[in-house]
Scaffold this motif. Structure first.
Motif, PDB file in Angstrom:
ATOM      1  N   THR A 143      46.804  14.892  -7.099  1.00 25.18           N
ATOM      2  CA  THR A 143      46.516  14.096  -8.295  1.00 25.18           C
ATOM      3  C   THR A 143      45.957  14.976  -9.398  1.00 25.18           C
ATOM      4  O   THR A 143      45.557  16.116  -9.172  1.00 25.18           O
ATOM      5  N   HIS A 144      45.913  14.384 -10.608  1.00 31.42           N
ATOM      6  CA  HIS A 144      45.265  15.001 -11.777  1.00 31.42           C
ATOM      7  C   HIS A 144      44.508  13.884 -12.491  1.00 31.42           C
ATOM      8  O   HIS A 144      44.995  13.320 -13.477  1.00 31.42           O
ATOM      9  N   LEU A 145      43.331  13.542 -12.009  1.00 30.31           N
ATOM     10  CA  LEU A 145      42.625  12.362 -12.486  1.00 30.31           C
ATOM     11  C   LEU A 145      42.039  12.517 -13.883  1.00 30.31           C
ATOM     12  O   LEU A 145      41.618  11.530 -14.476  1.00 30.31           O
ATOM     13  N   THR A 146      41.996  13.726 -14.415  1.00 32.25           N
ATOM     14  CA  THR A 146      41.377  13.902 -15.732  1.00 32.25           C
ATOM     15  C   THR A 146      42.399  13.988 -16.862  1.00 32.25           C
ATOM     16  O   THR A 146      42.046  14.354 -17.984  1.00 32.25           O
ATOM     17  N   THR A 181      37.374   8.409 -15.850  1.00 37.94           N
ATOM     18  CA  THR A 181      36.684   7.365 -15.095  1.00 37.94           C
ATOM     19  C   THR A 181      37.567   6.133 -14.936  1.00 37.94           C
ATOM     20  O   THR A 181      37.523   5.450 -13.905  1.00 37.94           O
ATOM     21  N   VAL A 182      38.380   5.851 -15.933  1.00 35.22           N
ATOM     22  CA  VAL A 182      39.324   4.733 -15.858  1.00 35.22           C
ATOM     23  C   VAL A 182      40.414   5.051 -14.838  1.00 35.22           C
ATOM     24  O   VAL A 182      40.779   4.210 -14.004  1.00 35.22           O
ATOM     25  N   TYR A 183      40.945   6.268 -14.874  1.00 37.97           N
ATOM     26  CA  TYR A 183      42.002   6.655 -13.946  1.00 37.97           C
ATOM     27  C   TYR A 183      41.491   6.655 -12.505  1.00 37.97           C
ATOM     28  O   TYR A 183      42.218   6.277 -11.574  1.00 37.97           O
ATOM     29  N   ALA A 184      40.250   7.070 -12.314  1.00 34.66           N
ATOM     30  CA  ALA A 184      39.659   7.095 -10.972  1.00 34.66           C
ATOM     31  C   ALA A 184      39.539   5.685 -10.409  1.00 34.66           C
ATOM     32  O   ALA A 184      39.865   5.434  -9.238  1.00 34.66           O
ATOM     33  N   LYS A 185      39.084   4.742 -11.224  1.00 34.89           N
ATOM     34  CA  LYS A 185      38.955   3.349 -10.766  1.00 34.89           C
ATOM     35  C   LYS A 185      40.321   2.755 -10.436  1.00 34.89           C
ATOM     36  O   LYS A 185      40.477   2.047  -9.432  1.00 34.89           O
ATOM     37  N   ARG A 227      33.968  14.220  -9.881  1.00 35.97           N
ATOM     38  CA  ARG A 227      33.627  14.177  -8.449  1.00 35.97           C
ATOM     39  C   ARG A 227      32.138  13.949  -8.252  1.00 35.97           C
ATOM     40  O   ARG A 227      31.718  13.106  -7.449  1.00 35.97           O
ATOM     41  N   ASN A 228      31.328  14.701  -8.989  1.00 37.07           N
ATOM     42  CA  ASN A 228      29.882  14.599  -8.827  1.00 37.07           C
ATOM     43  C   ASN A 228      29.358  13.230  -9.254  1.00 37.07           C
ATOM     44  O   ASN A 228      28.449  12.677  -8.623  1.00 37.07           O
ATOM     45  N   ALA A 229      29.940  12.668 -10.320  1.00 35.42           N
ATOM     46  CA  ALA A 229      29.523  11.347 -10.777  1.00 35.42           C
ATOM     47  C   ALA A 229      29.883  10.272  -9.755  1.00 35.42           C
ATOM     48  O   ALA A 229      29.098   9.345  -9.495  1.00 35.42           O
ATOM     49  N   ILE A 230      31.052  10.392  -9.149  1.00 36.04           N
ATOM     50  CA  ILE A 230      31.459   9.439  -8.102  1.00 36.04           C
ATOM     51  C   ILE A 230      30.546   9.580  -6.887  1.00 36.04           C
ATOM     52  O   ILE A 230      30.059   8.590  -6.327  1.00 36.04           O
ATOM     53  N   ASN A 231      30.296  10.802  -6.470  1.00 31.36           N
ATOM     54  CA  ASN A 231      29.446  11.027  -5.303  1.00 31.36           C
ATOM     55  C   ASN A 231      28.028  10.504  -5.519  1.00 31.36           C
ATOM     56  O   ASN A 231      27.360  10.076  -4.572  1.00 31.36           O
ATOM     57  N   ALA A 232      27.565  10.551  -6.767  1.00 36.67           N
ATOM     58  CA  ALA A 232      26.217  10.081  -7.091  1.00 36.67           C
ATOM     59  C   ALA A 232      26.156   8.570  -7.263  1.00 36.67           C
ATOM     60  O   ALA A 232      25.072   8.015  -7.469  1.00 36.67           O
ATOM     61  N   GLY A 233      27.308   7.889  -7.189  1.00 39.87           N
ATOM     62  CA  GLY A 233      27.339   6.453  -7.355  1.00 39.87           C
ATOM     63  C   GLY A 233      27.269   5.990  -8.791  1.00 39.87           C
ATOM     64  O   GLY A 233      27.016   4.816  -9.061  1.00 39.87           O
ATOM     65  N   ILE A 234      27.516   6.881  -9.735  1.00 40.76           N
ATOM     66  CA  ILE A 234      27.451   6.526 -11.158  1.00 40.76           C
ATOM     67  C   ILE A 234      28.712   5.779 -11.584  1.00 40.76           C
ATOM     68  O   ILE A 234      28.653   4.839 -12.378  1.00 40.76           O
ATOM     69  N   VAL A 235      29.865   6.203 -11.070  1.00 42.26           N
ATOM     70  CA  VAL A 235      31.135   5.539 -11.389  1.00 42.26           C
ATOM     71  C   VAL A 235      31.905   5.302 -10.101  1.00 42.26           C
ATOM     72  O   VAL A 235      31.762   6.057  -9.130  1.00 42.26           O
ATOM     73  N   PRO A 236      32.732   4.248 -10.057  1.00 38.74           N
ATOM     74  CA  PRO A 236      33.574   4.022  -8.878  1.00 38.74           C
ATOM     75  C   PRO A 236      34.822   4.890  -8.921  1.00 38.74           C
ATOM     76  O   PRO A 236      35.406   5.105  -9.987  1.00 38.74           O
ATOM     77  N   GLY A 237      35.231   5.378  -7.782  1.00 40.53           N
ATOM     78  CA  GLY A 237      36.433   6.196  -7.708  1.00 40.53           C
ATOM     79  C   GLY A 237      36.642   6.720  -6.311  1.00 40.53           C
ATOM     80  O   GLY A 237      35.783   6.557  -5.432  1.00 40.53           O
TER      81      GLY A 237
END
Length: 447
Positions: A102-105, A129-133, A157-167
């Motif tokens: 993938t290329h989520l960004t 963040t939209v593509y990840a969701k 990746r770090n934001a998802i792992n920290a629970g800041i955004v869903p993905g």
């Protein structure tokens, strides 16, 4: 599109901040607060269960989840006192899917080639963040992200792992590594006073010595694996889709440096010679494999190299290439060449016994449509159970995380999805995922 300045670390910080601010303001408070927080004990009551380890479909099954991991998998409908119970009796449960490419960004659109001169790294990060969701909602709980521009997928990746955004869970390669003017060189096609001379810090190498520097930069910037470009590609502005772009010595140097740092290596390769050099050089996977020949397939079997076919990407670019203004002329010409043959190449590799993991090249087509790849793989001659295994157990093996991912079994992460009906009878049902759980947290549930 790539940051050539010494303020790279600050840019990564700004990217992470942009992600956090964007989603904190846009998602419901309960979802934001509970991201990454699984119930102490939960029970899924499944009407059917696809056991990917055994390669069979079971009947009514109970999955007991404790925190983030699977505790038990039991036949029949069983209860657990004090557990949160989820009724999936009308559905078929299977492991969360893994997209190995993938290329989520990013997202390729008609303005993609001009956006790079106007957008900042934060613009890409916020959209990611939209593509990840969308990807998570489609049932893909884990992805390999094989290329970005500013290590922005590291921040995602770090934001998802920290629970800041869903993905989905992300294993990222950061920026791809390739040669001057090749598929990894984002300045390819620029006018000369803008192109500059990107080097190893930007992933552009021209010697084994450069290769070591580039891999070490990736380690420094937080990548999880390495992506290389030993052949031409479709969407860059060069004229060739299949010319060889790295020497065997350069590939071997990349692989040696990668192994020193605990990385696997994925190789984008359409051309037969690029595939041959990558396999001999020791890479873990070949991505695309459009012009793969019998010698390449024999070498891949000998070396245990995986193929990630990405048929959907080839189909999509072929379709878009006939529309005026979507791609530059040289890109459209390459798309029309690759599209008609990539599916047959995957079918031949399957029949030859090459190891296959599921991957789609998401961003080339719209994010969230990943599961269309299953339909194209069936058309190429692959059985539905094999395909589901390609997106679960096989992909987990490619990631070298099979102890935690790839199947629903005690001790593994509670990544579970469900569809209404039997995807072994109709693989297109995987495009209509009704339930998504990642690490014990429910992200989607619908009838």
């Amino acid at each position: 599109m790539r940051d050539l300045s010494p303020e790279h670390t600050m840019r990564l910080t700004l990217i992470a901040a942009a992600i956090a601010v964007s989603f904190a303001a846009s998602i419901p408070a309960a979802e934001n607060d509970n991201a990454g927080s699984a119930p102490a004990l939960s029970v899924l009551h499944c009407g059917h269960f696809i056991d990917v380890d055994a390669g069979k479909l079971d009947g009514e099954t109970t999955i007991v989840i404790e925190g983030k991991r699977i505790k038990e998998v039991l036949a029949g409908n069983q209860e657990r006192a004090g557990a949160q119970s989820i009724d999936l009796k009308q559905a078929t449960c299977l492991p969360g899917l893994i997209d190995s490419h993938t290329h989520l960004t990013m997202q390729i659109t008609p303005t993609y080639y001009s956006d790079q001169f106007r957008w900042n790294p934060a613009d890409y990060a916020i959209r990611s963040t939209v593509y990840a969701k969308r990807t998570l909602d489609a049932g893909f709980t884990t992805v390999r992200n094989l290329g970005d521009n500013d290590y922005d997928s590291v921040a995602l990746r770090n934001a998802i792992n920290a629970g800041i955004v869903p993905g989905p869970r992300i294993f990222t390669a950061g920026t791809a590594i390739g040669s001057t003017g090749g598929h990894a060189d984002n300045t390819n096609g620029y006018r000369h006073n803008l192109a500059g001379d990107p080097g190893p810090a930007q992933g552009i190498i021209n010697s084994p010595e450069d290769a070591w520097k580039a891999v070490r930069e990736h380690y420094k910037n937080g990548a999880d694996l390495i992506k290389i470009m030993p052949s031409g590609g479709v969407l860059d502005e060069g004229s060739s889709v299949d010319n060889a772009q790295l020497t065997i010595e350069e590939v071997k140097a990349i692989v040696a440096a990668a192994h020193d740092n605990g990385f696997t290596v994925a190789a984008h390769a359409h051309g037969a010679e690029g595939i041959r050099r990558a396999v001999i050089g020791g890479v873990d996977s070949i991505e695309h494999g459009t012009f793969i020949n019998d010698e390449d397939m024999k070498l891949m079997k000998e070396h245990g190299t995986w193929l990630v076919p990405t048929i959907i990407a080839g189909k999509y670019v072929e379709e878009q290439a006939s529309k005026p203004g979507v791609y530059p002329p040289q890109v459209a010409a390459k798309a029309k060449l690759v599209g008609p043959i990539i599916q047959a190449a995957a079918g031949r590799a399957y029949k030859a016994g090459v190891k296959i993991a599921f991957g789609t090249d998401a961003a080339v087509y719209p994010h969230g449509q990943n599961a269309k790849e299953f339909q194209y793989m069936v058309e190429a001659g692959m059985p539905p159970m094999f395909l589901i295994q390609a997106a679960t157990t096989h992909a987990a093996q490619l990631l070298k995380h099979e102890k935690d991912l790839g199947s629903i079994a005690p001790g593994k992460f509670a990544d579970v999805i469900a569809v209404n009906g039997n995807p072994l009878d109709d693989v297109t049902l995987l495009q209509k995922v009704s339930f998504v759980m990642k690490e014990g947290v429910v992200y989607k549930i619908s009838k």
